[in-house]
Design a protein around this motif. Structure first.
Motif, PDB file in Angstrom:
ATOM      1  N   LEU A  67       0.835  -1.217   0.000  1.00 25.77           N
ATOM      2  CA  LEU A  67       0.000   0.000   0.000  1.00 25.77           C
ATOM      3  C   LEU A  67       0.867   1.264   0.000  1.00 25.77           C
ATOM      4  CD1 LEU A  67      -2.972  -0.746   2.452  1.00 25.77           C
ATOM      5  CD2 LEU A  67      -3.077  -0.446  -0.031  1.00 25.77           C
ATOM      6  N   THR A  68       1.932   1.251   0.807  1.00 28.58           N
ATOM      7  CA  THR A  68       2.803   2.423   0.868  1.00 28.58           C
ATOM      8  C   THR A  68       3.503   2.649  -0.469  1.00 28.58           C
ATOM      9  OG1 THR A  68       3.150   2.007   3.220  1.00 28.58           O
ATOM     10  CG2 THR A  68       4.725   3.473   2.147  1.00 28.58           C
ATOM     11  N   ALA A  69       4.005   1.568  -1.062  1.00 30.54           N
ATOM     12  CA  ALA A  69       4.682   1.690  -2.359  1.00 30.54           C
ATOM     13  C   ALA A  69       3.713   2.194  -3.419  1.00 30.54           C
ATOM     14  CB  ALA A  69       5.275   0.344  -2.770  1.00 30.54           C
ATOM     15  N   ALA A  70       2.488   1.665  -3.420  1.00 33.96           N
ATOM     16  CA  ALA A  70       1.483   2.096  -4.396  1.00 33.96           C
ATOM     17  C   ALA A  70       1.165   3.578  -4.192  1.00 33.96           C
ATOM     18  CB  ALA A  70       0.215   1.261  -4.255  1.00 33.96           C
ATOM     19  N   ALA A  71       0.984   3.971  -2.925  1.00 32.23           N
ATOM     20  CA  ALA A  71       0.658   5.374  -2.629  1.00 32.23           C
ATOM     21  C   ALA A  71       1.760   6.286  -3.147  1.00 32.23           C
ATOM     22  CB  ALA A  71       0.474   5.562  -1.123  1.00 32.23           C
ATOM     23  N   GLU A  98       3.996   5.718  -5.530  1.00 35.53           N
ATOM     24  CA  GLU A  98       4.057   5.735  -7.003  1.00 35.53           C
ATOM     25  C   GLU A  98       2.887   6.532  -7.587  1.00 35.53           C
ATOM     26  OE1 GLU A  98       6.317   4.686  -9.250  1.00 35.53           O
ATOM     27  OE2 GLU A  98       7.682   4.182  -7.619  1.00 35.53           O
ATOM     28  N   PHE A  99       1.678   6.350  -7.035  1.00 34.83           N
ATOM     29  CA  PHE A  99       0.512   7.105  -7.531  1.00 34.83           C
ATOM     30  C   PHE A  99       0.722   8.601  -7.304  1.00 34.83           C
ATOM     31  CE2 PHE A  99      -2.547   3.288  -6.625  1.00 34.83           C
ATOM     32  CZ  PHE A  99      -2.026   2.629  -7.722  1.00 34.83           C
ATOM     33  N   ASP A 100       1.329   8.941  -6.167  1.00 37.15           N
ATOM     34  CA  ASP A 100       1.626  10.334  -5.828  1.00 37.15           C
ATOM     35  C   ASP A 100       2.550  10.952  -6.880  1.00 37.15           C
ATOM     36  OD1 ASP A 100       0.839  12.069  -3.880  1.00 37.15           O
ATOM     37  OD2 ASP A 100       2.522  11.746  -2.545  1.00 37.15           O
ATOM     38  N   ARG A 101       3.494  10.155  -7.324  1.00 40.25           N
ATOM     39  CA  ARG A 101       4.544  10.638  -8.228  1.00 40.25           C
ATOM     40  C   ARG A 101       4.016  10.790  -9.648  1.00 40.25           C
ATOM     41  NH1 ARG A 101       8.642   8.886 -11.004  1.00 40.25           N
ATOM     42  NH2 ARG A 101       7.777   6.790 -11.075  1.00 40.25           N
ATOM     43  N   ALA A 102       3.337   9.733 -10.138  1.00 40.99           N
ATOM     44  CA  ALA A 102       3.018   9.698 -11.567  1.00 40.99           C
ATOM     45  C   ALA A 102       1.519   9.636 -11.857  1.00 40.99           C
ATOM     46  CB  ALA A 102       3.711   8.487 -12.193  1.00 40.99           C
ATOM     47  N   GLY A 103       0.693   9.556 -10.821  1.00 42.29           N
ATOM     48  CA  GLY A 103      -0.746   9.390 -11.054  1.00 42.29           C
ATOM     49  C   GLY A 103      -1.105   7.918 -11.196  1.00 42.29           C
ATOM     50  N   TYR A 104      -2.367   7.626 -10.938  1.00 44.95           N
ATOM     51  CA  TYR A 104      -2.834   6.235 -10.945  1.00 44.95           C
ATOM     52  C   TYR A 104      -2.689   5.572 -12.309  1.00 44.95           C
ATOM     53  CZ  TYR A 104      -6.082   2.307 -10.753  1.00 44.95           C
ATOM     54  OH  TYR A 104      -6.652   1.064 -10.841  1.00 44.95           O
ATOM     55  N   SER A 105      -3.202   6.228 -13.336  1.00 44.08           N
ATOM     56  CA  SER A 105      -3.256   5.604 -14.667  1.00 44.08           C
ATOM     57  C   SER A 105      -1.861   5.322 -15.210  1.00 44.08           C
ATOM     58  CB  SER A 105      -3.998   6.504 -15.651  1.00 44.08           C
ATOM     59  OG  SER A 105      -5.238   6.870 -15.130  1.00 44.08           O
ATOM     60  N   ALA A 106      -0.937   6.265 -14.966  1.00 43.45           N
ATOM     61  CA  ALA A 106       0.388   6.146 -15.578  1.00 43.45           C
ATOM     62  C   ALA A 106       1.317   5.214 -14.792  1.00 43.45           C
ATOM     63  CB  ALA A 106       1.014   7.533 -15.700  1.00 43.45           C
ATOM     64  N   THR A 107       0.857   4.696 -13.650  1.00 46.32           N
ATOM     65  CA  THR A 107       1.720   3.839 -12.819  1.00 46.32           C
ATOM     66  C   THR A 107       1.536   2.369 -13.172  1.00 46.32           C
ATOM     67  OG1 THR A 107       1.607   5.409 -10.971  1.00 46.32           O
ATOM     68  CG2 THR A 107       2.265   3.158 -10.448  1.00 46.32           C
ATOM     69  N   PRO A 108       2.576   1.693 -13.696  1.00 48.56           N
ATOM     70  CA  PRO A 108       2.436   0.261 -13.943  1.00 48.56           C
ATOM     71  C   PRO A 108       2.630  -0.532 -12.652  1.00 48.56           C
ATOM     72  CG  PRO A 108       4.609   1.005 -14.651  1.00 48.56           C
ATOM     73  CD  PRO A 108       3.904   2.214 -14.092  1.00 48.56           C
ATOM     74  N   SER A 113       4.381  -3.002 -12.207  1.00 46.68           N
ATOM     75  CA  SER A 113       5.799  -3.364 -12.039  1.00 46.68           C
ATOM     76  C   SER A 113       6.532  -2.319 -11.168  1.00 46.68           C
ATOM     77  CB  SER A 113       6.481  -3.497 -13.396  1.00 46.68           C
ATOM     78  OG  SER A 113       6.346  -2.282 -14.115  1.00 46.68           O
ATOM     79  N   ALA A 114       6.160  -1.040 -11.320  1.00 43.99           N
ATOM     80  CA  ALA A 114       6.815   0.014 -10.523  1.00 43.99           C
ATOM     81  C   ALA A 114       6.474  -0.148  -9.042  1.00 43.99           C
ATOM     82  CB  ALA A 114       6.387   1.390 -11.019  1.00 43.99           C
ATOM     83  N   ILE A 115       5.244  -0.549  -8.772  1.00 41.26           N
ATOM     84  CA  ILE A 115       4.824  -0.752  -7.378  1.00 41.26           C
ATOM     85  C   ILE A 115       5.556  -1.955  -6.781  1.00 41.26           C
ATOM     86  CG2 ILE A 115       2.848  -1.243  -5.878  1.00 41.26           C
ATOM     87  CD1 ILE A 115       1.087   0.180  -8.015  1.00 41.26           C
ATOM     88  N   GLY A 152       9.453  -4.073  -3.029  1.00 38.90           N
ATOM     89  CA  GLY A 152      10.342  -5.207  -2.802  1.00 38.90           C
ATOM     90  C   GLY A 152       9.591  -6.512  -2.589  1.00 38.90           C
ATOM     91  N   VAL A 153       8.336  -6.556  -3.040  1.00 34.39           N
ATOM     92  CA  VAL A 153       7.484  -7.729  -2.834  1.00 34.39           C
ATOM     93  C   VAL A 153       7.428  -8.519  -4.148  1.00 34.39           C
ATOM     94  CG1 VAL A 153       5.024  -8.316  -2.619  1.00 34.39           C
ATOM     95  CG2 VAL A 153       6.094  -6.790  -0.958  1.00 34.39           C
ATOM     96  N   THR A 154       7.363  -9.831  -4.067  1.00 38.34           N
ATOM     97  CA  THR A 154       7.276 -10.647  -5.285  1.00 38.34           C
ATOM     98  C   THR A 154       5.869 -10.560  -5.881  1.00 38.34           C
ATOM     99  OG1 THR A 154       6.522 -12.626  -4.154  1.00 38.34           O
ATOM    100  CG2 THR A 154       8.921 -12.328  -4.337  1.00 38.34           C
TER     101      THR A 154
END
Lengths: 207, 207
Positions: free
Chosen positions: B15-19, B21-31, B33-35, B40-42
């Motif tokens: 959740l923290t990693a997703a938050a 990444e979404f903060d940085r690039a927006g929801y739609s533009a975040t793949p 894979s970046a999350i 660091g999760v498989t």
């Protein structure tokens, strides 16, 4: 129809179709095929005008940017005092947002940073600057409440106006943005305008 | 680490990693894979917790929704008057938005209708209702300016608060949302609060 007029009509049809589709489903979720279908334009004709969906978004943003200076000049030429000018100009802006899908889509795209990756600047500093200028004029004419700083008041007014549009657009595609904006003034002006100006304004509203 | 704790820590890391990444690039533009990379999760561990990127967005929205009732109850228990409670509660809300990336991302996702297609309702009617309730309390205690309608004042306050967050988040990822919100009160309260209450409030601010 002469060729130039036809090209202009095609371009306009594409922009309108794009605006309506973006309004309905949002920029990211709208495929180019839906815009083509709605506009009735062939793929070839589309690519003659726009190299990509992103170029379409940039054109919509440009279309709304072109509207505001014209409205502002019209109000500047009416001989109203700076606060009446500000309120009248903002009224025209939101009226246009409520009734013109192309302008509405352009405003929304220019505000949603994540929607397009064209590196376009946020419009908010521009809007704050425009409000700041108008409030500086009001301060110079002695129309502001004692202690009100035009720069700070501009940020507050901008926040309220942005919020009214954002909420209205989320709830009903900006159908009630004019009413929501009108509702702001009695509260905001109480905090910004000089008492004497407020009395005249309230009297004029009653008449 | 016991298995349950480990699962909780993994979920929180995603959740923290997703938050972030979404903060940085927006929801739609975040793949996705970046999350995964940031957390660091498989991939396997990710799909154990979330079936999709959309489920992640829904979880972030739920995470911020869970925060507000707790803050509101804390303020309700402090024995302040209804307007002080409203201002204090809002102050805690924006403080949390400024400092907690998970909450910030959840608020942004819940507001951006187009970002996810999960059919989630807009949060604005809920916020307007909460402000309306608090302003009803203030009206009952005689703290509102003559003629102010709580329902209308709630829409105005909500617009200004939404706008301050939207502008701040667009310009600096909500770094100055606390200051921008604080700046609203002198203007808004002038239009909403009774004169006597305002005098006490201004006196308390000077002290």
């Amino acid at each position: 129809m002469p060729q130039q007029h036809r090209a202009h009509a095609t371009r306009r049809a594409i922009l309108t179709a794009a605006a309506e589709e973006f309004d309905r489903a949002g920029y990211s979720a709208t495929p180019l095929s839906a815009i083509l279908r709605r506009s009735g334009v062939t793929k070839g004709a589309f690519y003659f005008h726009f190299p990509s969906k992103e170029a379409l978004a940039t054109a919509l943003i440009g279309a709304q940017e072109a509207v505001w200076p014209e409205l502002r000049e019209r109000w500047a030429g009416r001989g109203c005092d700076p606060l009446q000018t500000l309120i009248g100009f903002v009224g025209d802006v939101v009226e246009r947002i409520a009734t013109d899908a192309v302008v509405r889509a352009g405003v929304r795209l220019s505000c949603e940073g994540g929607a397009i990756d064209a590196g376009l600047p946020s419009p908010y500093p521009l809007w704050e600057r425009a409000l700041h200028e108008m409030l500086d004029g009001a301060a110079g004419a002695g129309l502001l409440r004692e202690g009100v700083q035009p720069a700070s008041a501009a940020r507050v007014l901008n926040a309220a106006l942005v919020g009214a549009r954002v909420v209205s657009c989320a709830l009903n595609r900006c159908a009630d943005v004019v009413e929501r904006t009108r509702e702001l003034w009695p509260v905001l002006l109480q905090g910004v305008a000089a008492e004497e100006w407020l009395h005249d304004w309230e009297d004029a509203a009653v008449r």
